[in-house]
Design a protein around this motif. Structure first.
Motif, PDB file in Angstrom:
ATOM      1  N   GLU A 117      -2.592  13.523   0.700  1.00  0.00           N
ATOM      2  CA  GLU A 117      -3.463  14.478   1.401  1.00  0.00           C
ATOM      3  C   GLU A 117      -3.879  15.619   0.463  1.00  0.00           C
ATOM      4  O   GLU A 117      -5.046  16.004   0.388  1.00  0.00           O
ATOM      5  CB  GLU A 117      -2.757  15.049   2.644  1.00  0.00           C
ATOM      6  CG  GLU A 117      -2.627  14.076   3.805  1.00  0.00           C
ATOM      7  CD  GLU A 117      -1.472  13.092   3.608  1.00  0.00           C
ATOM      8  OE1 GLU A 117      -1.398  12.116   4.375  1.00  0.00           O
ATOM      9  OE2 GLU A 117      -0.662  13.293   2.653  1.00  0.00           O
ATOM     10  N   GLN A 172     -14.601  -1.453   2.136  1.00  0.00           N
ATOM     11  CA  GLN A 172     -15.248  -1.852   3.414  1.00  0.00           C
ATOM     12  C   GLN A 172     -15.014  -0.829   4.523  1.00  0.00           C
ATOM     13  O   GLN A 172     -14.005  -0.111   4.456  1.00  0.00           O
ATOM     14  CB  GLN A 172     -14.699  -3.229   3.835  1.00  0.00           C
ATOM     15  CG  GLN A 172     -15.346  -4.342   2.991  1.00  0.00           C
ATOM     16  CD  GLN A 172     -14.713  -5.710   3.227  1.00  0.00           C
ATOM     17  OE1 GLN A 172     -13.718  -5.829   3.951  1.00  0.00           O
ATOM     18  NE2 GLN A 172     -15.275  -6.727   2.599  1.00  0.00           N
ATOM     19  N   THR A 219     -20.438   1.857  -0.174  1.00  0.00           N
ATOM     20  CA  THR A 219     -20.022   2.292  -1.516  1.00  0.00           C
ATOM     21  C   THR A 219     -20.009   1.098  -2.456  1.00  0.00           C
ATOM     22  O   THR A 219     -19.335   0.101  -2.183  1.00  0.00           O
ATOM     23  CB  THR A 219     -18.619   2.917  -1.464  1.00  0.00           C
ATOM     24  OG1 THR A 219     -18.609   4.016  -0.548  1.00  0.00           O
ATOM     25  CG2 THR A 219     -18.213   3.412  -2.852  1.00  0.00           C
ATOM     26  N   ALA A 277      -8.805   2.955  -1.516  1.00  0.00           N
ATOM     27  CA  ALA A 277      -9.217   2.958  -0.096  1.00  0.00           C
ATOM     28  C   ALA A 277      -9.131   4.365   0.502  1.00  0.00           C
ATOM     29  O   ALA A 277     -10.027   4.807   1.226  1.00  0.00           O
ATOM     30  CB  ALA A 277      -8.369   1.975   0.705  1.00  0.00           C
ATOM     31  N   TYR A 278      -8.080   5.096   0.164  1.00  0.00           N
ATOM     32  CA  TYR A 278      -7.902   6.435   0.751  1.00  0.00           C
ATOM     33  C   TYR A 278      -8.976   7.390   0.253  1.00  0.00           C
ATOM     34  O   TYR A 278      -9.507   8.212   1.015  1.00  0.00           O
ATOM     35  CB  TYR A 278      -6.506   6.972   0.402  1.00  0.00           C
ATOM     36  CG  TYR A 278      -6.123   8.225   1.142  1.00  0.00           C
ATOM     37  CD1 TYR A 278      -6.022   9.449   0.479  1.00  0.00           C
ATOM     38  CD2 TYR A 278      -5.890   8.198   2.518  1.00  0.00           C
ATOM     39  CE1 TYR A 278      -5.674  10.601   1.165  1.00  0.00           C
ATOM     40  CE2 TYR A 278      -5.536   9.356   3.218  1.00  0.00           C
ATOM     41  CZ  TYR A 278      -5.431  10.550   2.528  1.00  0.00           C
ATOM     42  OH  TYR A 278      -5.097  11.709   3.213  1.00  0.00           O
ATOM     43  N   PRO A 334     -17.082  11.507   2.165  1.00  0.00           N
ATOM     44  CA  PRO A 334     -18.312  11.120   2.861  1.00  0.00           C
ATOM     45  C   PRO A 334     -19.446  10.928   1.856  1.00  0.00           C
ATOM     46  O   PRO A 334     -19.542  11.656   0.874  1.00  0.00           O
ATOM     47  CB  PRO A 334     -18.592  12.338   3.762  1.00  0.00           C
ATOM     48  CG  PRO A 334     -17.884  13.477   3.135  1.00  0.00           C
ATOM     49  CD  PRO A 334     -16.682  12.902   2.452  1.00  0.00           C
ATOM     50  N   HIS A 360     -11.958   6.457  -0.657  1.00  0.00           N
ATOM     51  CA  HIS A 360     -13.193   6.018   0.018  1.00  0.00           C
ATOM     52  C   HIS A 360     -13.251   6.538   1.454  1.00  0.00           C
ATOM     53  O   HIS A 360     -14.299   6.973   1.938  1.00  0.00           O
ATOM     54  CB  HIS A 360     -13.251   4.490   0.003  1.00  0.00           C
ATOM     55  CG  HIS A 360     -14.413   3.902   0.740  1.00  0.00           C
ATOM     56  ND1 HIS A 360     -14.272   3.131   1.868  1.00  0.00           N
ATOM     57  CD2 HIS A 360     -15.747   3.995   0.514  1.00  0.00           C
ATOM     58  CE1 HIS A 360     -15.460   2.775   2.318  1.00  0.00           C
ATOM     59  NE2 HIS A 360     -16.376   3.284   1.518  1.00  0.00           N
ATOM     60  N   GLN A 361     -12.114   6.525   2.135  1.00  0.00           N
ATOM     61  CA  GLN A 361     -12.080   6.983   3.540  1.00  0.00           C
ATOM     62  C   GLN A 361     -12.346   8.484   3.651  1.00  0.00           C
ATOM     63  O   GLN A 361     -12.805   8.964   4.686  1.00  0.00           O
ATOM     64  CB  GLN A 361     -10.709   6.665   4.157  1.00  0.00           C
ATOM     65  CG  GLN A 361     -10.444   5.176   4.406  1.00  0.00           C
ATOM     66  CD  GLN A 361      -8.949   4.862   4.385  1.00  0.00           C
ATOM     67  OE1 GLN A 361      -8.110   5.771   4.537  1.00  0.00           O
ATOM     68  NE2 GLN A 361      -8.607   3.593   4.179  1.00  0.00           N
ATOM     69  N   ASN A 362     -12.056   9.202   2.580  1.00  0.00           N
ATOM     70  CA  ASN A 362     -12.119  10.671   2.677  1.00  0.00           C
ATOM     71  C   ASN A 362     -13.305  11.313   1.957  1.00  0.00           C
ATOM     72  O   ASN A 362     -13.434  12.549   1.981  1.00  0.00           O
ATOM     73  CB  ASN A 362     -10.814  11.267   2.132  1.00  0.00           C
ATOM     74  CG  ASN A 362      -9.691  11.160   3.157  1.00  0.00           C
ATOM     75  OD1 ASN A 362      -9.570  12.006   4.047  1.00  0.00           O
ATOM     76  ND2 ASN A 362      -8.910  10.094   3.060  1.00  0.00           N
ATOM     77  N   ARG A 413     -12.584  15.879  -1.272  1.00  0.00           N
ATOM     78  CA  ARG A 413     -13.284  15.842   0.023  1.00  0.00           C
ATOM     79  C   ARG A 413     -14.113  17.102   0.227  1.00  0.00           C
ATOM     80  O   ARG A 413     -15.284  17.047   0.609  1.00  0.00           O
ATOM     81  CB  ARG A 413     -12.264  15.657   1.151  1.00  0.00           C
ATOM     82  CG  ARG A 413     -12.889  15.638   2.538  1.00  0.00           C
ATOM     83  CD  ARG A 413     -11.912  15.287   3.634  1.00  0.00           C
ATOM     84  NE  ARG A 413     -12.524  15.447   4.945  1.00  0.00           N
ATOM     85  CZ  ARG A 413     -13.388  14.554   5.477  1.00  0.00           C
ATOM     86  NH1 ARG A 413     -13.696  13.463   4.793  1.00  0.00           N
ATOM     87  NH2 ARG A 413     -13.939  14.764   6.653  1.00  0.00           N
ATOM     88  N   GLN A 443     -11.406  -2.922  -0.620  1.00  0.00           N
ATOM     89  CA  GLN A 443     -10.929  -1.530  -0.421  1.00  0.00           C
ATOM     90  C   GLN A 443     -12.080  -0.609  -0.028  1.00  0.00           C
ATOM     91  O   GLN A 443     -11.863   0.538   0.378  1.00  0.00           O
ATOM     92  CB  GLN A 443     -10.291  -1.008  -1.713  1.00  0.00           C
ATOM     93  CG  GLN A 443      -9.208  -1.900  -2.311  1.00  0.00           C
ATOM     94  CD  GLN A 443      -8.112  -2.236  -1.340  1.00  0.00           C
ATOM     95  OE1 GLN A 443      -7.503  -1.342  -0.722  1.00  0.00           O
ATOM     96  NE2 GLN A 443      -7.867  -3.538  -1.150  1.00  0.00           N
TER      97      GLN A 443
END
Ligand SMILES: CC(=O)[C@@H](O)[C@H](O)COP(=O)(O)O
Ligand SMILES: NCC(=O)COP(=O)(O)O
Length: 237
Positions: free
Chosen positions: A166, A237, A2, A198-199, A205, A201-203, A173, A235
């Motif tokens: 969440e 990575q 990203t 970061a959150y 795809p 980015h993690q969620n 998401r 944030q």
């Protein structure tokens, strides 16, 4: 991976406050890239409250990563884009007097209009992204415009994140998964910061790029621009 595109609107806000060239917007853009920015984003608004049209002309030859020009496709905006042919154009449905971007496109109602704009911008060699709420119907209708990417408008996520992360990320998401299935590229931006990035980015795809300006510039006042850009990159990575 990203990418981080740094929005330098607020550098221009500070420069305009005193009527001369301090901070030097062009030097800040060069330094942002040197410090790790993988793109420079500008949003020249009709009232030129921060980024001026001439700024965009001056920036284009010096940006070595990617120049992303955001805005409502008014005649003046489209003339600027025709002249500049940036790597990316992000279409945003802002009213001229909006204090900031505050909504995504209604791609159902405006699909035919957007199709024409997207077709011309792609013929200029620009990648096109459309600013969008995480609404499944709007994502589906965005495909019909021919756009390369959508940019999720993340103000609602940022507002809800501190209370229920969440719940905040779920619509984004879900919409990102659909967008990927439909072959749309995914960007995101607005009110992202060191707490909530970061959150997201993690969620999400397939998140290709985030464009961040207001919080990043505010953080840089305390942490320094180079350190801040590195912290935002970390944030992702
Ligand atoms: C589209 C978007 O959410 C931002 O890129 C916008 O450019 C912010 O504009 P201001 O810097 O004028 O608030
Ligand atoms: N597209 C979002 C952007 O460029 C910057 O938004 P913000 O971080 O200034 O809210």
């Amino acid at each position: 991976m990203t990418k981080l595109s740094v929005n330098i609107n607020k550098i221009a806000t500070l420069r305009n406050a005193r009527g001369h060239n301090r901070p030097d917007l062009l030097q800040v853009a060069r330094d942002c890239e040197r410090f790790g920015a993988q793109g420079i984003t500008v949003h020249p608004r009709p009232d030129e409250r921060h980024i001026r049209y001439q700024d965009v002309r001056d920036l284009k030859p010096l940006v070595t990563t990617e120049l992303n020009i955001e805005g409502n496709p008014t005649p003046d905006f489209l003339n600027l884009v025709r002249e500049m042919r940036p790597e990316q154009v992000t279409l945003v449905p802002d009213a001229p007097d909006a204090i900031t971007s505050n909504a995504g496109w209604d791609t159902v109602e405006h699909q035919l209009y957007l199709m024409g704009v997207v077709q011309e911008l792609k013929s200029l060699g620009c990648r096109v992204s459309i600013f969008l709420d995480p609404d499944l119907e709007m994502v589906k209708a965005a495909v019909g415009t021919g756009t390369d990417r959508i940019e999720f408008y993340t103000e609602a996520y940022a507002r809800q994140y501190p209370h229920d992360r969440e719940a905040a990320v779920l619509p984004y998401r879900t919409a990102a998964i659909l967008a990927q299935q439909l072959g749309l590229g995914i960007n995101a931006g607005h009110d992202l910061d060191l707490e909530n990035l970061a959150y997201l980015h993690q969620n999400l795809p397939g998140l290709a790029e985030v464009s961040i300006g207001h919080a990043l510039v505010c953080d840089a006042l305390y942490l320094g621009l180079e350190n801040t850009i590195q912290l935002y990159r970390r944030q992702l990575q």
